[in-house]
Design a protein around this motif. Structure first.
Motif, short mmCIF file in Angstrom:
data_model
loop_
_atom_site.label_atom_id
_atom_site.label_comp_id
_atom_site.label_asym_id
_atom_site.label_seq_id
_atom_site.Cartn_x
_atom_site.Cartn_y
_atom_site.Cartn_z
N ALA A 212 17.61 -10.81 8.43
CA ALA A 212 16.29 -11.39 8.76
C ALA A 212 16.33 -12.86 9.33
O ALA A 212 15.72 -13.23 10.29
CB ALA A 212 15.51 -11.39 7.58
N ALA A 213 17.32 -13.63 8.74
CA ALA A 213 17.55 -15.13 8.94
C ALA A 213 17.87 -15.02 10.42
O ALA A 213 17.51 -15.89 11.11
CB ALA A 213 18.41 -15.65 8.00
N ALA A 214 18.96 -14.36 10.66
CA ALA A 214 19.61 -14.43 12.02
C ALA A 214 18.59 -13.79 13.27
O ALA A 214 18.56 -14.57 14.09
CB ALA A 214 20.61 -13.39 12.22
N SER A 215 17.82 -13.05 12.70
CA SER A 215 16.73 -12.39 13.77
C SER A 215 15.33 -13.18 13.89
O SER A 215 14.61 -12.73 14.82
CB SER A 215 16.49 -11.07 13.59
N GLY A 216 15.17 -14.05 12.82
CA GLY A 216 13.97 -14.62 12.82
C GLY A 216 12.72 -13.64 12.24
O GLY A 216 11.63 -13.84 12.80
N THR A 217 13.21 -12.86 11.36
CA THR A 217 12.12 -11.94 11.09
C THR A 217 11.51 -12.36 9.60
O THR A 217 12.37 -12.72 8.60
CB THR A 217 12.70 -10.47 10.81
N ALA A 218 10.40 -12.22 9.27
CA ALA A 218 9.76 -12.59 7.97
C ALA A 218 9.76 -11.47 7.26
O ALA A 218 9.98 -10.60 7.50
CB ALA A 218 8.32 -13.20 8.18
N VAL A 219 9.33 -11.67 5.95
CA VAL A 219 9.32 -10.54 4.69
C VAL A 219 7.88 -10.86 4.30
O VAL A 219 7.36 -11.86 4.05
CB VAL A 219 10.31 -10.78 3.83
N GLU A 220 7.41 -9.88 3.77
CA GLU A 220 6.05 -9.67 3.25
C GLU A 220 6.15 -9.79 1.62
O GLU A 220 7.31 -9.08 1.10
CB GLU A 220 5.20 -8.43 3.57
#
Ligand SMILES: [Zn+2]
Ligand SMILES: [Zn+2]
Length: 299
Positions: A212-220
């Motif tokens: 997630a950190a590498a792709s720039g994806t957030a988490v809910e």
């Protein structure tokens, strides 16, 4: 404060008297969510209907339950559920939310996208023409097994809880790597029924956090887990702390399927986020995000 994971219809078979018929969006339906959330201090709502429930997605997703690694009895249960739940139209859903936005209601257009490695690229193409504010991504399926459906819980014992977790987190990691969605939904929903392996989950968590950190994806951060046998926010406290340490931003979520549940448990969600070290959350507009402060709630 926002709730960025909301459905406008319950699943077939889980409806109550007060719910509208499947696929129907009566006048005042979205307003009811806005009012219910406002009573809980939440002033911005993001709708995220299930893609797999929309007829436009059926040919793109295909007969995914017929996966070579999925036992026939599990596949049959999945097929029955998917076919019963196929009552919505993507076009009608988008039109309803866009109309509410145009009328000035504080709502965003999102979608809950089921992750299947085989079809995620085709799904991306299907969704391309629509004016999304954001997309959330979910691993609901290991092959053709609906891991969060009560009718198929027996499969945990059959394949082994540790194997199920291993398979689940491999898929969640692939989803996080893909960059196709903006937010990972209920990122440890594999714990939904409270079935946890003896193994320390840190290695599984680490793979997802790094992806997630590498792709720039957030988490809910979702209150849904509090309503499930897991009785714990998604993600677990240790998991959420790892996201924070890797600077992965969050959204806030209830995963409500009717207006009365909008923003349910949001104080608990904010408490969990603050306990992990967060003091901001994301808002989205046409798939661009900005950080906004988290409210302060009593601990
Ligand atoms: Zn979901
Ligand atoms: Zn959902």
């Amino acid at each position: 404060m926002s709730d960025y994971h909301l459905h406008l219809h319950p699943h077939v078979g889980l409806g109550e008297e007060s719910d509208p018929p499947q696929g129907v969006y009566p006048t005042g339906h979205i307003e009811a969510y806005v009012e219910s959330a406002a009573a809980r201090g939440v002033t911005e709502l993001g709708f995220t209907e299930h893609l797999y429930r929309c007829v436009e997605a059926a040919s793109v997703l295909g007969r995914f339950w017929e996966h070579p690694d999925t036992p026939d009895d599990v596949a049959a249960l999945s097929q029955a559920m998917v076919e019963a739940d196929l009552t919505l139209s993507l076009d009608d859903y988008v039109e309803t939310v866009v109309r509410a936005k145009d009328a000035g209601l504080p709502v965003k257009l999102g979608l809950e996208v089921d992750f299947f490695p085989e079809t995620i690229d085709a799904v991306g193409e299907l969704l391309e023409p629509y004016p999304w504010d954001y997309l959330i991504g979910s691993v609901h399926w290991i092959g053709g097994w609906a891991i969060d459906a009560s009718h198929s819980v027996f499969e945990f014992e059959r394949r082994g809880i540790e194997t199920a977790w291993d398979q689940y987190f491999a898929l969640e990691t692939q989803l996080a790597e893909s960059g196709v969605v903006d937010v990972l939904a209920h990122v440890d929903v594999i714990k939904k029924y409270g079935l946890r392996p003896d193994t320390d989950p840190e290695d599984w968590y680490r793979q997802v956090v790094d992806a997630a950190a590498a792709s720039g994806t957030a988490v809910e951060v979702s209150s849904q887990g509090l309503r499930n046998p897991a009785k714990e926010v998604y993600p677990a406290p240790d998991f959420l702390r790892m996201f924070r340490e890797s600077d992965v931003p969050i959204t806030l979520a209830s995963d409500a399927h009717r207006s009365s549940e909008a923003a349910w448990g949001h104080d608990e969600v904010v408490r969990a986020a603050r306990a992990a070290g967060y003091d901001t959350h994301l808002r989205f507009d046409t798939r661009r995000s900005t950080l906004v402060p988290l409210p302060v709630v009593d601990s």
